[in-house]
Write an enzyme that holds these catalytic residues in place. Structure first.
Site, PDB file in Angstrom:
ATOM      1  N   ASP A  37       7.992   9.394  -1.214  1.00 56.78           N
ATOM      2  CA  ASP A  37       6.564   9.083  -1.113  1.00 56.78           C
ATOM      3  C   ASP A  37       6.361   8.296   0.169  1.00 56.78           C
ATOM      4  O   ASP A  37       6.463   7.075   0.196  1.00 56.78           O
ATOM      5  CB  ASP A  37       6.107   8.278  -2.340  1.00 56.78           C
ATOM      6  N   HIS A  38       6.096   9.012   1.253  1.00 55.50           N
ATOM      7  CA  HIS A  38       5.957   8.393   2.577  1.00 55.50           C
ATOM      8  C   HIS A  38       4.578   8.677   3.153  1.00 55.50           C
ATOM      9  O   HIS A  38       3.997   9.742   2.914  1.00 55.50           O
ATOM     10  CB  HIS A  38       6.994   8.964   3.539  1.00 55.50           C
ATOM     11  N   GLY A 104       9.366  -1.485  -0.862  1.00 58.64           N
ATOM     12  CA  GLY A 104       8.650  -0.852   0.229  1.00 58.64           C
ATOM     13  C   GLY A 104       9.309  -0.966   1.592  1.00 58.64           C
ATOM     14  O   GLY A 104      10.314  -1.657   1.784  1.00 58.64           O
ATOM     15  N   GLU A 105       8.714  -0.247   2.546  1.00 58.38           N
ATOM     16  CA  GLU A 105       9.184  -0.193   3.930  1.00 58.38           C
ATOM     17  C   GLU A 105       7.980  -0.291   4.853  1.00 58.38           C
ATOM     18  O   GLU A 105       6.922   0.293   4.581  1.00 58.38           O
ATOM     19  CB  GLU A 105       9.920   1.118   4.180  1.00 58.38           C
ATOM     20  N   ASN A 108       5.602   2.657   6.013  1.00 59.72           N
ATOM     21  CA  ASN A 108       4.576   3.211   5.147  1.00 59.72           C
ATOM     22  C   ASN A 108       3.472   2.208   4.818  1.00 59.72           C
ATOM     23  O   ASN A 108       2.367   2.607   4.456  1.00 59.72           O
ATOM     24  CB  ASN A 108       5.212   3.677   3.834  1.00 59.72           C
ATOM     25  N   ALA A 173      23.626  -6.455  -5.535  1.00 58.87           N
ATOM     26  CA  ALA A 173      22.788  -7.608  -5.893  1.00 58.87           C
ATOM     27  C   ALA A 173      21.429  -7.161  -6.409  1.00 58.87           C
ATOM     28  O   ALA A 173      20.939  -7.674  -7.434  1.00 58.87           O
ATOM     29  CB  ALA A 173      22.624  -8.529  -4.689  1.00 58.87           C
TER      30      ALA A 173
END
Length: 321
Positions: A37-38, A104-105, A108, A173
């Site tokens: 999803d981008h 997230g990133e 985007n 982690a």
């Protein structure tokens, strides 16, 4: 028997061709599918990025596959909008849809104009969004004030069974941390050792539900061609978290990956012209205890590998399971 699925990469194909590819994958024997999803592709060369939720409705309506999506609530999507989108797909296609939620990133999310938060803030925001979405899916009216703000939100059209919310994690982690809330886990399946560590961290922390992996691979009948595909289509894969989380534009991924060596590319993508090597590698990943593995051929042309894997790789893996 583990699920062997098809990954649909919105960054590499227009939505219409990607829909045809997933229909082809079902006919070839893949068990399930998932998609990215981008808003933007990883590279200017990829040059596509369709809207995942529109596409998922079409894909679910025109196949019998179960589908998932890796997506990020909190910035580009307000959690109430996200909850509504997820609920609608789950109501229309009962038992066939799940979503993996991540923090997230920048590539985007930067388009909102909001500051891109530091990772600890993004993690708090994700956890708040999960709680908001779950309460909305339970039929509650939600008001919330924290890293996200919700004023009397409600989702009116609800499925009988809410969709499973998996966690997206890339480290041991984060896998352990997300075990507290997740209905399952999805991670990148590069090598068996690292994947086994992530599976163990999630399970040891009490993680429930399925653990899924996504494998980036490149296959062609010629080894040089398989390597060329990986380099030209997925050199962005050499840029890994946390660096990749904070890059906002495709051209920057192109710049930073321009000098990638063959060794770098092969670490990011399982490259081989030998189908038996792909089969052996996938079998090793499945032996880590994952429940689902989604295969992503990083080339633009999807039909040849779908046919080759459907005819020779998938049957061999199922015989050995």
């Amino acid at each position: 028997m583990p699920v062997l699925g098809f990954h649909a990469s919105h960054e590499q194909l227009p939505p219409s061709r990607l829909l045809a590819a997933v229909q082809h994958a079902e006919a070839a024997g893949f068990d399930a599918a998932m998609c990215s999803d981008h808003l933007a592709p990883w590279s200017l060369r990829q040059a596509h990025s369709g809207f995942a939720f529109s596409w998922l409705a079409a894909a679910l309506a025109t196949t019998s596959l179960r589908f998932g999506v890796v997506t990020a609530p909190g910035q580009r999507y307000h959690p109430v909008v996200h909850a509504q989108a997820l609920a609608t797909l789950a109501e229309m296609f009962p038992g066939r849809f799940w979503a993996a939620l991540g923090s997230g990133e920048a590539m985007n999310e930067h388009v909102t104009g909001d500051t891109w938060p530091e990772k600890p803030v993004r993690e708090r925001r994700l956890r708040e969004c999960v709680d908001v979405i779950r309460r909305l899916h339970a039929g509650e009216e939600v008001t919330h004030d924290g890293e996200v703000t919700v004023h009397r939100g409600r989702v009116w059209s609800l499925p009988e069974q809410p969709p499973r919310l998996l966690a997206a994690a890339t480290t041991t982690a984060s896998a352990a941390r997300h075990a507290e809330w997740a209905d399952g886990l999805i991670t990148v399946a590069g090598d068996a050792g690292s994947l086994a560590d992530i599976v163990a961290a999630y399970r040891d922390a009490g993680g429930r539900g399925p653990v899924a992996g996504q494998l980036h691979l490149s296959w062609a009948e010629d080894e040089a061609e398989a390597l060329r595909i990986a380099r030209e289509e997925w050199a962005n894969g050499v840029i890994t978290p946390p660096e990749s989380w904070d890059i906002a534009f495709p051209e920057e991924f192109d710049r930073r990956s321009a000098g990638a060596s063959e060794e770098d590319i092969r670490r990011a993508v399982h490259v081989s012209s030998d189908l038996s090597r792909h089969t052996t590698h996938i079998a090793g990943l499945l032996a880590t205890g994952i429940d689902e593995l989604y295969l992503h051929h990083v080339g633009e042309e999807q039909a040849p590998w779908i046919d080759a894997f459907g005819e020779r790789v998938l049957p061999s893996l199922r015989v050995g399971a």
